[in-house]
Scaffold this active site. Sequence first.
Site, short mmCIF file in Angstrom:
data_model
loop_
_atom_site.label_atom_id
_atom_site.label_comp_id
_atom_site.label_asym_id
_atom_site.label_seq_id
_atom_site.Cartn_x
_atom_site.Cartn_y
_atom_site.Cartn_z
N SER A 8 -14.72 -16.01 6.61
CA SER A 8 -13.64 -16.08 7.74
C SER A 8 -14.09 -15.36 8.94
O SER A 8 -14.87 -14.32 9.20
CB SER A 8 -12.37 -15.20 7.29
OG SER A 8 -11.74 -14.96 8.58
N HIS A 33 -13.88 -20.56 7.27
CA HIS A 33 -12.42 -20.18 7.56
C HIS A 33 -11.94 -19.86 9.00
O HIS A 33 -12.50 -18.94 9.43
CB HIS A 33 -12.28 -19.39 6.45
CG HIS A 33 -10.72 -18.94 6.18
ND1 HIS A 33 -9.87 -19.80 5.24
CD2 HIS A 33 -9.98 -17.88 6.65
CE1 HIS A 33 -8.59 -19.29 5.42
NE2 HIS A 33 -8.75 -18.25 6.11
N ASP A 35 -9.06 -18.41 11.25
CA ASP A 35 -7.47 -18.16 10.93
C ASP A 35 -6.89 -18.33 12.57
O ASP A 35 -7.42 -17.49 13.60
CB ASP A 35 -7.57 -16.55 10.70
CG ASP A 35 -8.18 -16.43 9.37
OD1 ASP A 35 -7.27 -16.99 8.34
OD2 ASP A 35 -8.99 -15.82 9.28
N MET A 37 -3.45 -17.41 14.59
CA MET A 37 -2.19 -16.64 14.48
C MET A 37 -1.27 -16.78 15.78
O MET A 37 -2.31 -16.74 16.98
CB MET A 37 -2.72 -15.09 14.41
CG MET A 37 -3.55 -14.88 13.08
SD MET A 37 -4.19 -13.26 12.93
CE MET A 37 -5.20 -13.26 11.56
N MET A 68 -1.25 -19.22 10.71
CA MET A 68 -0.27 -18.58 10.71
C MET A 68 0.51 -18.52 11.63
O MET A 68 0.62 -17.69 12.64
CB MET A 68 -0.93 -16.77 10.25
CG MET A 68 -1.67 -16.85 9.07
SD MET A 68 -2.94 -15.66 8.98
CE MET A 68 -4.40 -16.60 9.55
N MET A 137 -2.37 -15.73 -0.57
CA MET A 137 -2.54 -14.71 0.19
C MET A 137 -2.74 -13.10 -0.66
O MET A 137 -1.87 -12.70 -1.19
CB MET A 137 -1.71 -14.32 1.37
CG MET A 137 -1.80 -15.48 2.56
SD MET A 137 -3.38 -15.86 3.20
CE MET A 137 -3.71 -14.23 3.89
N GLY A 142 -2.41 -11.61 8.86
CA GLY A 142 -2.46 -11.10 10.22
C GLY A 142 -3.70 -10.11 10.63
O GLY A 142 -4.16 -10.21 11.69
N ASP A 175 -7.26 -15.56 -0.37
CA ASP A 175 -7.69 -15.12 1.18
C ASP A 175 -7.21 -13.63 1.37
O ASP A 175 -5.99 -13.11 1.14
CB ASP A 175 -7.16 -15.86 2.13
CG ASP A 175 -7.26 -15.52 3.58
OD1 ASP A 175 -8.16 -14.64 3.78
OD2 ASP A 175 -6.97 -16.21 4.36
N SER A 198 -14.44 -9.47 6.40
CA SER A 198 -15.12 -8.36 6.56
C SER A 198 -16.16 -7.97 5.66
O SER A 198 -17.26 -7.26 5.96
CB SER A 198 -13.89 -7.03 6.74
OG SER A 198 -13.50 -7.10 5.58
C1 DX5 Z 1 -5.89 -12.47 7.08
C2 DX5 Z 1 -6.79 -13.66 7.15
C3 DX5 Z 1 -7.86 -13.72 6.45
C4 DX5 Z 1 -8.74 -12.61 6.87
C5 DX5 Z 1 -9.63 -11.90 5.76
O1 DX5 Z 1 -4.62 -12.72 7.60
O2 DX5 Z 1 -5.78 -14.81 6.87
O3 DX5 Z 1 -8.67 -14.90 6.40
O4 DX5 Z 1 -9.86 -12.91 7.78
O5 DX5 Z 1 -10.24 -10.83 5.98
P1 DX5 Z 1 -10.68 -10.02 4.82
O6 DX5 Z 1 -11.75 -10.82 3.99
O7 DX5 Z 1 -11.67 -8.82 5.66
O8 DX5 Z 1 -9.74 -9.61 4.26
ZN ZN Z 2 -7.17 -16.65 6.50
#
Ligand code: DX5
Ligand code: ZN
Length: 216
Positions: A8, A33, A35, A37, A68, A137, A142, A175, A198
Amino acid sequence: MSVIISPSLLSANFLNLGKDIEIVNESSADWFHIDVMDGVFVPNISYGMSIISQIKSMARKPLDVHLMIVQPERYIEQFHKAGADILTVHWEASTHLHRTLQCIKSYGMKAGVALNPHTPVNVLEDIIQDIDIVLIMSVNPGFGGQSFIENSLHKVKKLKQLIRETSAKTWIEVDGGVNLKTGKELTEAGADALVAGSFVFGSENPPATIQALKQL
Ligand code: DX5
Ligand code: ZN
């Protein structure tokens, strides 16, 4: 088949995004990936089309775009034009999910449906055949860097069972909070693809971390 790894970019270094894109290009990761938002569906705002188009111009692997946002059907064509290969919408944000999935596919993209931690997998019973990828999820969407919600393992197993029972071709992606421990538990439960933010970009050696996930 080995597990699909989708790093991600939410946890990448935005001041040097090109460097992190190249790391993923050169690594054993399978997808990027991304994201998106909107500050309404989730309490955070990330990035949109112009950043995605620029990522696309450098990426040598498919873009796995996770929306999202509320009313995602308004933007399907724009995300296609920006370069999405997989477009995932949230079940909770889609009033006419069947129509939305057909629209995503009409642009040649794979169609994904994400489920928040509180949403049971059985809501997909009558639509599973139309879904290419279900994104479970395993944190509340977020933010990156949150802890894995253990009940997600149970959901993966239940979803795997639904897919088997219906002979659907759907893949299971997970995820949030993925690391070597949770990643292993998830692949054993039936996950086909893992997102990791992360854990990858916060590590000392992202290519080695991706490779370790890939070998789960
Ligand atoms: C959260 C995202 C994830 C996020 C995951 O809302 O959809 O894709 O980047 O991050 P980690 O792997 O750090 O939990
Ligand atoms: Zn995601």
